[in-house]
Every structure is written in structure tokens, then in C-alpha cells.
Scaffold this motif. Structure first.
Motif: not given
Length: 338
Positions: A147-155
Motif C-alpha cells: 500500500f502506497n501511503k504517500n499516494g493515498s494522502k494525495r488521493t
């Protein structure tokens, strides 16, 4: 909904006809796509309303303080929860102010044209954000370490902006189809939808904004429970299906409980949406009021759903509390030692 027969049938047995209707148009307050008659709202003591607002404000501030910590917003889920506390507090405040204005019969035009619009929009936005939390939970569980944490924040930031824009835009016409009419020594807020297309549009969008989050919270846990059970069956082939299934339920019980608490409080709304098209008898009116106030529970107790039940965020709340308690103890010790 434009004839008095659609609003009240045999109204002399229920309410004063003139209190709940004006001419040939139903007079009601639509809150989160519900028709709650103002004559019933006026029977609620203001003290109870202020107590509800105070309790909700305390819990929402605790949630907001928890998710203001940077370590609580390492993933998109923490950002969603921060906005849930913020939107929930705004929504609860507007709902209580709206009802108090209705009881005291003050600021009728503001109440009619703006407060109803904002509380419908904010409540729909609140439910959409809870569905976003549920979806991200499912993605985290299914993807695991990938799971991509930084990607989830941007999303999450993009989705929040998008949801705010969509929910405020979809009902931008709402204030233009409300107006005040003077009847029996008071002003009443009349909803006069002359165009059938506008009525159908509002009905469909209200249904969608409620049903999509409801079904996400309802069925998303079932999907990943089944997926995790199947995955565990490949790893623990010597264990039976029931053992693996019970392990998944026990391991993720806090997530399951949080999801189905949201489903449980919205289930009466779901049933009422398809079973009660208009209020005909007093018991129907009582049920509508009861269901409406049940729908306010997540606005008041989101702190318990999204913080206390979570093994990840619960320590983040208690850690600063323990630090404050230790600081107070040190201060008291220093004062007594002088």
C-alpha cells in the motif's frame, strides 16, 4: 407532493391543518432528504438541543485534536477522519441552530433559504467521507505492505476537494426554490418545485448521495473478509474455513464494528426511504422524527467510531493526554516542594 392530500390526509385528526401546510403546498423542512414537519420540531426543548450540541462539540474537538497530529495523517484515512470531525461539527451546529430558529420563529428567511441547504449538503458530504474511510480500509487490508501511503494522502486531498465541490454544486438550485409565505400569524417556508424535472433530479441525487455511502459501508467489509479468508486458506491449509474466517473476524473486529455501526444508524433511514412516501398519521410523524435524530448519532459520536475503536488512533489520542497529566503532576510536585 404539491397537493394538500399528499401532505396530510384527514389532518384534523393529527395536527392543526394550517400549521403544517400553506394553501395547496406542503410545508415541511427537508433535512438529509427527509420531510420533518416544523410543527413537531417546535415541541423539542431548547435545553436538550443545546446539550446535544455541547456533547457533540466536545467529542468532535477531541477527534480534531487527535487527527491534527502529523503522525495521525500518514495515510489518507487520517485526512478523511480529520475532515469528518470538521464537517460533522459544522453540520451538527447548523442542524441545532436551524431547529432553534424554527422553534423561536426567528430569522425565518435565513433558516429557509440557507440553513436547510447547508445541512443537507454537509450531511451528504459527511456520509461520503465515511465511505472514503471504509474504502481505504479495504484497500489497505487487501494490498498489505504494498500500500502506497504517500499516494493515498494525495488521493485523499483530491477526493475531499472533489466531494466538497460536487455536493455544494448538485443542490445549488435549492435556495431558489424556497420562499416564505405568511400564514396564521407566522411565516412558513414553502418548497415550491414547479418543474417535474427539478423534483426528479433532486430526488435522484439525494438517493444516490445516501445509497452509495450506505452500500459501501455495508458490503465493503464483506468483500475483504471473504478475500482475506480465501488468502488465509492458501497459507493455513491445515485449518478449516471456520477457523480462518473467525481469525479474520477477530483480527479486524474493530474495523467491522465501526463500519456496521454506521450502517446500523442509517438502516432506519434506508427503510423509511422506501416505506414512507408521505406523513399521514401521527405515529408516522413520530417515527420520522425518531429516525432523523438517530441519523445525527455519527455527527455526535464520530470520536468513538473513528478514534476509540481504532487500535492505531486510540493511542495517538491518549498519548498527549498522558503527557498533559504528567506535566500537571510535575507542576504540583514542584509547587509542594518549594
Amino acid at each position: 407532493m404539491n397537493r394538500i392530500n399528499d401532505c396530510l390526509v384527514n389532518s384534523s385528526q393529527i395536527f392543526n391543518h394550517s400549521l403544517c401546510a400553506y394553501g395547496s403546498i406542503c410545508q415541511y423542512s427537508t433535512i438529509s432528504s427527509y420531510q420533518v414537519f416544523s410543527c413537531s420540531i417546535r415541541s423539542i426543548p431548547i435545553g436538550i438541543l443545546l446539550s446535544i450540541l455541547l456533547i457533540g462539540t466536545i467529542f468532535n474537538l477531541l477527534s480534531f485534536g487527535t487527527f491534527c497530529q502529523s503522525n495521525a495523517r500518514e495515510m489518507g484515512s487520517g485526512i478523511y477522519r480529520l475532515w469528518i470531525a470538521l464537517i460533522g461539527q459544522f453540520d451538527l451546529t447548523i442542524v441545532i441552530v436551524h431547529i432553534i430558529f424554527e422553534i423561536k420563529q426567528e430569522y425565518e428567511e435565513i433558516n429557509c433559504l440557507f440553513l436547510e441547504y447547508f445541512q443537507i449538503v454537509l450531511h451528504s458530504l459527511f456520509e461520503s467521507l465515511t465511505a472514503c474511510v471504509t474504502l481505504e480500509r479495504a484497500i489497505v487490508i487487501l494490498q498489505g505492505v504494498s500500500f502506497n501511503k504517500n499516494g493515498s494522502k494525495r488521493t485523499a486531498k483530491f477526493i475531499i476537494i472533489f466531494l466538497i465541490f460536487i455536493h455544494f454544486l448538485r443542490l445549488i438550485h435549492y435556495p431558489f426554490y424556497h420562499h416564505l409565505e405568511y400564514s396564521t400569524n407566522r411565516y412558513v417556508c414553502i418548497i415550491n418545485v414547479k418543474s417535474l424535472r427539478i423534483y426528479q433530479y433532486e430526488y435522484i441525487t439525494n438517493m444516490i448521495s445516501f445509497l452509495i455511502p450506505f452500500f459501501i459501508n455495508c458490503f465493503s467489509p464483506l468483500i475483504w473478509i471473504i478475500a482475506l479468508t480465501k488468502h488465509r486458506m492458501t497459507l493455513k491449509r491445515n485449518h478449516s474455513i471456520s477457523i480462518n474466517f473467525n481469525y479474520v473476524l477477530y483480527t479486524y473486529r474493530h474495523i467491522i464494528i465501526a463500519c456496521y455501526l454506521l450502517v446500523l444508524v442509517n438502516l432506519p433511514r434506508f427503510i423509511l426511504m422506501f416505506s414512507l412516501t408521505y406523513i399521514q398519521y401521527q405515529w408516522q410523524n413520530i417515527i420520522s422524527m425518531f429516525v432523523y435524530f438517530i441519523s445525527l448519532i455519527p455527527l455526535i459520536f464520530s470520536f468513538f467510531i473513528f478514534v476509540i475503536l481504532s487500535p492505531k488512533y486510540r493511542p495517538m489520542f491518549f498519548h498527549p493526554v498522558h503527557r498533559i497529566m504528567k506535566c500537571n503532576q510535575r507542576r504540583q510536585y514542584n509547587i509542594t516542594s518549594l
